[in-house]
Design a protein around this motif. Structure first.
Motif, PDB file in Angstrom:
ATOM      1  N   ILE A 179      17.144 -40.790  70.280  1.00  0.00           N
ATOM      2  CA  ILE A 179      18.326 -41.348  70.014  1.00  0.00           C
ATOM      3  C   ILE A 179      18.259 -41.532  68.379  1.00  0.00           C
ATOM      4  CG2 ILE A 179      20.110 -42.950  69.984  1.00  0.00           C
ATOM      5  CD1 ILE A 179      20.297 -40.730  72.230  1.00  0.00           C
ATOM      6  N   LEU A 180      17.289 -42.338  67.923  1.00  0.00           N
ATOM      7  CA  LEU A 180      17.146 -42.521  66.555  1.00  0.00           C
ATOM      8  C   LEU A 180      17.206 -41.283  65.649  1.00  0.00           C
ATOM      9  CD1 LEU A 180      16.327 -44.608  64.340  1.00  0.00           C
ATOM     10  CD2 LEU A 180      13.920 -43.796  64.646  1.00  0.00           C
ATOM     11  N   LEU A 181      16.650 -40.160  66.045  1.00  0.00           N
ATOM     12  CA  LEU A 181      16.857 -38.797  65.207  1.00  0.00           C
ATOM     13  C   LEU A 181      18.313 -38.501  65.282  1.00  0.00           C
ATOM     14  CD1 LEU A 181      15.390 -36.394  64.004  1.00  0.00           C
ATOM     15  CD2 LEU A 181      15.260 -35.427  66.088  1.00  0.00           C
ATOM     16  N   ALA A 182      19.019 -38.438  66.353  1.00  0.00           N
ATOM     17  CA  ALA A 182      20.418 -38.096  66.122  1.00  0.00           C
ATOM     18  C   ALA A 182      21.245 -39.228  65.421  1.00  0.00           C
ATOM     19  CB  ALA A 182      20.808 -38.192  67.740  1.00  0.00           C
ATOM     20  N   ALA A 183      20.891 -40.515  65.442  1.00  0.00           N
ATOM     21  CA  ALA A 183      21.841 -41.396  64.727  1.00  0.00           C
ATOM     22  C   ALA A 183      21.555 -40.975  63.364  1.00  0.00           C
ATOM     23  CB  ALA A 183      21.440 -42.825  65.126  1.00  0.00           C
ATOM     24  N   VAL A 184      20.194 -41.017  62.998  1.00  0.00           N
ATOM     25  CA  VAL A 184      19.953 -40.844  61.386  1.00  0.00           C
ATOM     26  C   VAL A 184      20.559 -39.485  60.897  1.00  0.00           C
ATOM     27  CG1 VAL A 184      18.157 -40.510  59.817  1.00  0.00           C
ATOM     28  CG2 VAL A 184      17.962 -42.137  61.438  1.00  0.00           C
ATOM     29  N   THR A 185      20.578 -38.489  61.795  1.00  0.00           N
ATOM     30  CA  THR A 185      20.992 -37.015  61.413  1.00  0.00           C
ATOM     31  C   THR A 185      22.702 -37.282  61.081  1.00  0.00           C
ATOM     32  OG1 THR A 185      19.282 -35.717  62.639  1.00  0.00           O
ATOM     33  CG2 THR A 185      21.361 -34.780  61.999  1.00  0.00           C
ATOM     34  N   SER A 186      23.289 -37.908  62.019  1.00  0.00           N
ATOM     35  CA  SER A 186      24.723 -38.042  61.825  1.00  0.00           C
ATOM     36  C   SER A 186      25.162 -38.810  60.654  1.00  0.00           C
ATOM     37  CB  SER A 186      25.298 -38.806  63.130  1.00  0.00           C
ATOM     38  OG  SER A 186      24.858 -40.076  63.098  1.00  0.00           O
ATOM     39  N   ILE A 187      24.232 -39.562  60.029  1.00  0.00           N
ATOM     40  CA  ILE A 187      24.547 -40.472  58.976  1.00  0.00           C
ATOM     41  C   ILE A 187      24.239 -39.825  57.850  1.00  0.00           C
ATOM     42  CG2 ILE A 187      23.751 -42.791  57.674  1.00  0.00           C
ATOM     43  CD1 ILE A 187      23.330 -43.853  60.282  1.00  0.00           C
ATOM     44  N   ALA A 188      23.004 -39.364  57.725  1.00  0.00           N
ATOM     45  CA  ALA A 188      22.366 -38.820  56.389  1.00  0.00           C
ATOM     46  C   ALA A 188      21.543 -37.316  56.681  1.00  0.00           C
ATOM     47  CB  ALA A 188      21.347 -39.589  55.668  1.00  0.00           C
ATOM     48  N   GLY A 189      22.315 -36.417  57.583  1.00  0.00           N
ATOM     49  CA  GLY A 189      21.738 -35.273  57.666  1.00  0.00           C
ATOM     50  C   GLY A 189      20.307 -35.140  58.144  1.00  0.00           C
ATOM     51  N   ARG A 190      19.441 -34.182  57.733  1.00  0.00           N
ATOM     52  CA  ARG A 190      18.253 -33.559  58.058  1.00  0.00           C
ATOM     53  C   ARG A 190      17.237 -34.353  57.403  1.00  0.00           C
ATOM     54  NH1 ARG A 190      18.085 -27.296  58.404  1.00  0.00           N
ATOM     55  NH2 ARG A 190      15.888 -27.822  58.673  1.00  0.00           N
ATOM     56  N   VAL A 191      17.210 -35.795  57.382  1.00  0.00           N
ATOM     57  CA  VAL A 191      16.253 -36.380  56.358  1.00  0.00           C
ATOM     58  C   VAL A 191      15.035 -36.493  56.926  1.00  0.00           C
ATOM     59  CG1 VAL A 191      18.230 -37.878  55.093  1.00  0.00           C
ATOM     60  CG2 VAL A 191      17.392 -38.676  57.340  1.00  0.00           C
ATOM     61  N   PHE A 192      15.096 -36.392  58.179  1.00  0.00           N
ATOM     62  CA  PHE A 192      13.606 -36.193  59.028  1.00  0.00           C
ATOM     63  C   PHE A 192      12.987 -35.212  58.554  1.00  0.00           C
ATOM     64  CE2 PHE A 192      11.150 -34.477  62.316  1.00  0.00           C
ATOM     65  CZ  PHE A 192      10.185 -35.398  62.753  1.00  0.00           C
ATOM     66  N   CYS A 193      13.781 -33.882  58.511  1.00  0.00           N
ATOM     67  CA  CYS A 193      13.095 -32.616  58.007  1.00  0.00           C
ATOM     68  C   CYS A 193      12.627 -32.793  56.758  1.00  0.00           C
ATOM     69  CB  CYS A 193      14.089 -31.430  58.433  1.00  0.00           C
ATOM     70  SG  CYS A 193      14.575 -31.201  60.003  1.00  0.00           S
ATOM     71  N   GLY A 194      13.565 -33.577  55.886  1.00  0.00           N
ATOM     72  CA  GLY A 194      13.036 -33.582  54.389  1.00  0.00           C
ATOM     73  C   GLY A 194      12.022 -34.376  53.935  1.00  0.00           C
ATOM     74  N   TYR A 195      11.790 -35.476  54.853  1.00  0.00           N
ATOM     75  CA  TYR A 195      11.031 -36.517  54.578  1.00  0.00           C
ATOM     76  C   TYR A 195       9.574 -37.069  55.426  1.00  0.00           C
ATOM     77  CZ  TYR A 195      14.480 -37.788  50.898  1.00  0.00           C
ATOM     78  OH  TYR A 195      15.324 -37.534  49.784  1.00  0.00           O
ATOM     79  N   PHE A 196       9.808 -36.670  56.572  1.00  0.00           N
ATOM     80  CA  PHE A 196       8.948 -36.923  57.742  1.00  0.00           C
ATOM     81  C   PHE A 196       8.225 -35.888  58.395  1.00  0.00           C
ATOM     82  CE2 PHE A 196      11.787 -40.694  57.142  1.00  0.00           C
ATOM     83  CZ  PHE A 196      11.021 -41.718  56.704  1.00  0.00           C
TER      84      PHE A 196
END
Length: 473
Positions: free
Chosen positions: A101-118
């Motif tokens: 859910i954290l991944l979904a929440a972050v993605t809905s706010i600022a896109g694929r920042v998980f892909c870009g940074y982590f």
């Protein structure tokens, strides 16, 4: 440069006429991203540094043993002074739910920042390309020049050094993964003495080959064709999601800028293609949002540096929502967006459940199972006897000695057990016990009965289990 007040005078069709030129690099062109300093590059280094925990975590010690250890053979998870057993698997489920859910929440706010940074693929690729650009050139032109140069001792040395460093990182990746599941220091010794178990060799081989190929050669192709999260995250966007975006109304029509000259008929974009040069997946952000964009912000750093040099305001490429760019509306605040509010509620519930679970872990697990066939027997002296199976799991890190007793049923006596029962750490002790009651004292078919296990030698623990005593109708 174009007057910001007259942005509406530019035709939308003209602005986005080249969006149809989208193309996806299917591996035919090697992406050599130029590296530039900037706030998002610093943020990316910070995000990448989180992975140091992956490499260093197994070597942290706690109370004489590995602080974090997934002990699969013994079905235990050690987290500092807490040991989690399969009986507590619900906490793992809540933990996985929290991060999903954290991944979904972050993605809905600022896109694929998980892909870009982590994301591990992004991080390892960034490290591999950093090594490559230091040895073979940091631009496509320099890389091509190095590749086409005649074979020499220096060229062979650079290529050998690059692949050697790649393989070392890949092997450390595999070894670090295996170290989370066994004692890290012993694992090193087992590898060097060739005494490691077969699963450890398999893990090392798989991670070494996978990391070397994915980060060294496939790179952005993994994100395009293999990673399911790239597709899943893209459907979580809405018009309020902040994404790296090109302000076409301000930037178009683009054109080269001659030194000392200002052309009011042109937009702010000077068509330097620096935003393309620094992109790790090789896309052109000026053509709109694309599946290759991992929202890392490298294009923002590049464009801002050009805006500084041309004495123009920063932000031609910036994090912005669809509403901001296309409808001139501000994005809805995060705390007012229904989707984010629902995500936040689920996050709080799952996180609260995990915290509750860790803070209320029982040091033992006690269970009493009555014999069903037969429910009771009548002894030669007329007394009624029930048979029970007692199971007690020692979830502490030390041996314990337990004394069993019963209560709640007047006149009942416990038989078949030793005075003290020794239980090793992480072990389940299973015993058969008998409870007897004089026939005259049995006044109902089912009577409540409480089993109590007192830890005599060890932590001050008392465990109760409510059972029942069966008698004649």
């Amino acid at each position: 440069m174009t007057d910001p007040e007259n942005k509406s005078s530019i035709s939308t069709i003209d602005i986005y006429e080249d969006v149809s030129d989208w193309d996806v690099n299917a591996g035919g062109n090697k992406v050599v991203a130029k590296r530039m300093t900037g706030r998002f590059r610093k943020l990316k280094w910070f995000g990448m540094s989180v992975w140091l925990v992956y490499f260093l975590g197994p070597y942290v010690r706690w109370d004489g043993q590995q602080a974090v250890l997934f002990d699969i053979p013994n079905r235990q998870f050690h987290f500092f002074n807490v040991t989690v057993y399969p009986q507590d698997i619900w906490m793992l489920s809540l933990t996985l739910l929290f991060f999903a859910i954290l991944l979904a929440a972050v993605t809905s706010i600022a896109g694929r920042v998980f892909c870009g940074y982590f994301c591990f693929q992004t991080v390892w690729t960034d490290v591999y390309t950093w090594i490559e650009t230091r040895l073979e050139g940091d631009t496509p032109q320099k890389a091509m020049k190095f590749k086409s140069a005649p074979l020499s001792a220096e060229k062979v040395g650079r290529i050998t050094l690059k692949h050697s460093l790649w393989l070392i990182i890949a092997m450390l990746t595999g070894l670090s993964f295996a170290a989370w599941f066994t004692d890290a220091f012993q694992l090193w010794k087992d590898y060097f003495t060739l005494q490691a178990a077969m699963p450890a060799w398999i893990v090392l081989a798989m991670f070494t080959a996978g990391t070397y190929v994915f980060a060294g050669f496939m790179r952005e192709q993994v994100c395009f064709w293999l990673c399911p999260y790239a597709r899943l995250q893209s459907v979580m966007y809405d018009q309020d999601t902040l994404l790296p975006a090109y302000d076409a109304e301000r930037g178009e029509p683009r054109g080269k800028l001659k030194k000392g000259q200002v052309d009011s008929a042109k937009g702010s974009c000077i068509d330097c293609r620096m935003c393309v040069a620094v992109c790790p997946t090789g896309i052109d952000i000026r053509k709109g949002q694309q599946e290759g964009c991992i929202t890392c912000g490298m294009c923002i750093d590049a464009c801002d540096s050009i805006m500084e040099k041309t004495n123009q305001p920063k932000g031609l490429v910036r994090y912005a929502s669809y509403k901001e760019l296309h409808h001139n509306h501000d994005s809805i605040p995060v705390f007012k967006r229904p989707r984010v509010m629902i995500y936040g509620l689920i996050l709080m519930i799952s996180f609260g459940g995990v915290v509750y679970g860790f803070t209320h872990l029982s040091p033992t697990e006690f269970q009493v199972v009555p014999e069903r066939q037969p429910l009771f027997v009548q002894l030669s002296d007329g007394s009624i006897q029930n048979k029970y199976t007692l199971r007690l799991l020692n979830k502490t890190q030390h041996p314990i000695e337990v004394q069993y007793r019963i209560s709640g049923l007047e006149g009942a006596t416990l038989h078949g057990l030793d005075d003290l029962v020794h239980i090793e750490p992480g072990r389940i002790n299973q015993l058969t016990a008998f409870v007897r009651l004089e026939e005259d004292a049995v006044n109902q078919a089912i009577s409540p009965l409480i089993f109590t296990a007192d830890v005599i030698n060890g932590p001050d623990i008392q465990i109760r289990y409510e059972s029942m005593f069966m008698g004649p109708n």
